[in-house]
Scaffold this active site. Structure first.
Site, PDB file in Angstrom:
ATOM      1  CD  GLU A 289     -20.253  -7.503 -11.054  1.00 23.07           C
ATOM      2  OE1 GLU A 289     -21.153  -6.792 -10.567  1.00 23.07           O
ATOM      3  OE2 GLU A 289     -19.127  -7.960 -10.706  1.00 23.07           O
TER       4      GLU A 289
ATOM      5  CG  ASP B 129     -17.731 -11.243  -4.435  1.00 24.49           C
ATOM      6  OD1 ASP B 129     -18.718 -11.937  -4.708  1.00 24.49           O
ATOM      7  OD2 ASP B 129     -18.128 -10.133  -4.069  1.00 24.49           O
TER       8      ASP B 129
ATOM      9  CG  ASP C 295      -1.893   1.002   1.109  1.00 24.34           C
ATOM     10  OD1 ASP C 295      -1.756   2.163   0.471  1.00 24.34           O
ATOM     11  OD2 ASP C 295      -3.182   0.710   1.451  1.00 24.34           O
TER      12      ASP C 295
ATOM     13  CG  HIS D 259     -20.440  -7.570  -6.836  1.00 22.75           C
ATOM     14  ND1 HIS D 259     -20.097  -6.554  -7.803  1.00 22.75           N
ATOM     15  CD2 HIS D 259     -19.850  -7.201  -5.635  1.00 22.75           C
ATOM     16  CE1 HIS D 259     -19.596  -5.668  -7.270  1.00 22.75           C
ATOM     17  NE2 HIS D 259     -19.327  -5.856  -5.873  1.00 22.75           N
TER      18      HIS D 259
ATOM     19  NE  ARG E 111     -15.905  -1.398  -7.165  1.00 19.25           N
ATOM     20  CZ  ARG E 111     -16.666  -1.928  -6.193  1.00 19.25           C
ATOM     21  NH1 ARG E 111     -16.528  -3.123  -5.580  1.00 19.25           N
ATOM     22  NH2 ARG E 111     -17.726  -1.082  -5.282  1.00 19.25           N
TER      23      ARG E 111
END
Length: 329
Positions: free
Chosen positions: A268, A263, A181, A288, A239
């Site tokens: 979608e 997921d 990060d 999702h 995402r």
């Protein structure tokens, strides 16, 4: 003032809204299962004539705001207002209040649960029983032997609230946690900051938890995926645009890694071309739903009500309003 509530809301917080505003019109999208796109949104705003809109999925665009100028504030029951045209809201002087952290615990629990499901081969083992393949003399103990999560190296890409919640659960398994990060200066307690390359090459499990930005779009490339251990597991509950899914499919079909948990997809619901990942035998694909719990409604209702109280009182707006530029006006 009148509030138009299009997001699912807890009964306690709905009653609180009725004390905060003169009138509350409650028409959650869950009643029909459909969001409003811009034409429907504009039509219903004109019908209800609210000062306050509380939404979750509905599209609010320049067309909507130009066609109805009565909104004083929008409460969006999402971590980031992906369903809103933020620039248009700012131009029209409409502050946005979001609900960051509403699904943190839901996603964290589901991610760990899915990891355990894959590592212990729960789904194929259950299907094997349902298919009547468990007969006398068969030894499922050896056929469906899996791996323990205990002590595994888990690498996070992005180390915000959800990552911290997942890591907290994994502490109970004595997992070794590393993270990439660039916005964090160094180690976070006993969680070790590492390079993106080291997270991928050294982890037994790599899990993504970061938003889509110009710098993160497509950042997970085929070389990174192929640098993973052949026994490693890849998880994306963030995402889809962060990952080169064509590359991931090639890596999975080559069995260069043990498997993937997905997921989120590019489209979608998925089209036929998007289901290529699902056809890989080493993929667990969920629709999702990592953030889908009944408790999320309670969380988002409480977070948004607290922010509405601050907005009404004019308190701490710099930390409460998402589109802070609107405050300059």
């Amino acid at each position: 003032m009148k509030a138009y509530v299009r997001a699912p809301y807890s009964e306690d917080c709905l009653q609180e809204l009725r004390q905060m505003f003169d009138e509350v019109v409650y028409e959650p999208w869950t009643a029909t299962g459909e969001r409003y796109y811009e034409d429907e949104m504009l039509e219903n705003l004109r019908r209800v004539q609210p000062d306050v809109l509380i939404t979750e999925l509905d599209r609010v665009t320049e067309k909507v705001l130009s066609g109805y100028d009565g909104l004083r504030v929008i409460g969006d029951c999402r971590g980031t207002p992906a369903n809103l045209d933020v620039e248009a809201c700012t131009r029209h002087g409409v502050p946005i209040l979001c609900t960051p952290g509403r699904n943190t615990q839901a996603v964290a629990e589901m991610v760990v649960g899915l990891i355990l499901t894959v590592m212990r081969k729960t789904i194929p083992a259950t299907q094997w029983v349902k298919d009547g393949k468990w007969v006398t003399g068969t030894t499922p103990y050896y056929l469906w032997m899996g791996n323990e999560l205990q002590g595994k190296k888990v690498g996070f890409v992005g180390f915000g609230a959800i990552s911290h919640a997942v890591a907290k659960i994994l502490d109970g398994f004595d997992c070794q946690i590393s993270f990439y990060d660039p916005f964090l200066p160094g180690d976070q307690g006993h969680y070790h900051k590492a390079s993106l390359e080291d997270v991928f090459s050294q982890s037994d499990i790599v899990t993504l938890h970061l938003p889509v930005t110009d710098s993160t779009r497509g950042m997970i490339t085929e070389p990174l995926l192929r640098s993973m251990k052949p026994t490693a597991l890849f998880v994306n509950a963030a995402r889809s645009a962060i990952v080169d899914y064509d590359a991931l499919e090639r890596v999975l079909r080559d069995e260069a890694i043990a498997g993937a948990i997905i997921d989120v997809l590019d489209t979608e619901p998925p089209e036929e071309k998007d289901l290529a990942l699902l056809k890989c035998p080493n993929v667990l694909l969920t629709p999702h739903i990592c953030g889908a719990t009944y408790e999320v409604t309670d969380h988002q209702s409480r977070i948004l009500n607290d922010r509405l109280h601050k907005w009404l009182a004019g308190e701490d707006l710099e930390h409460t309003v998402y589109n802070r530029d609107v405050l300059k006006a």
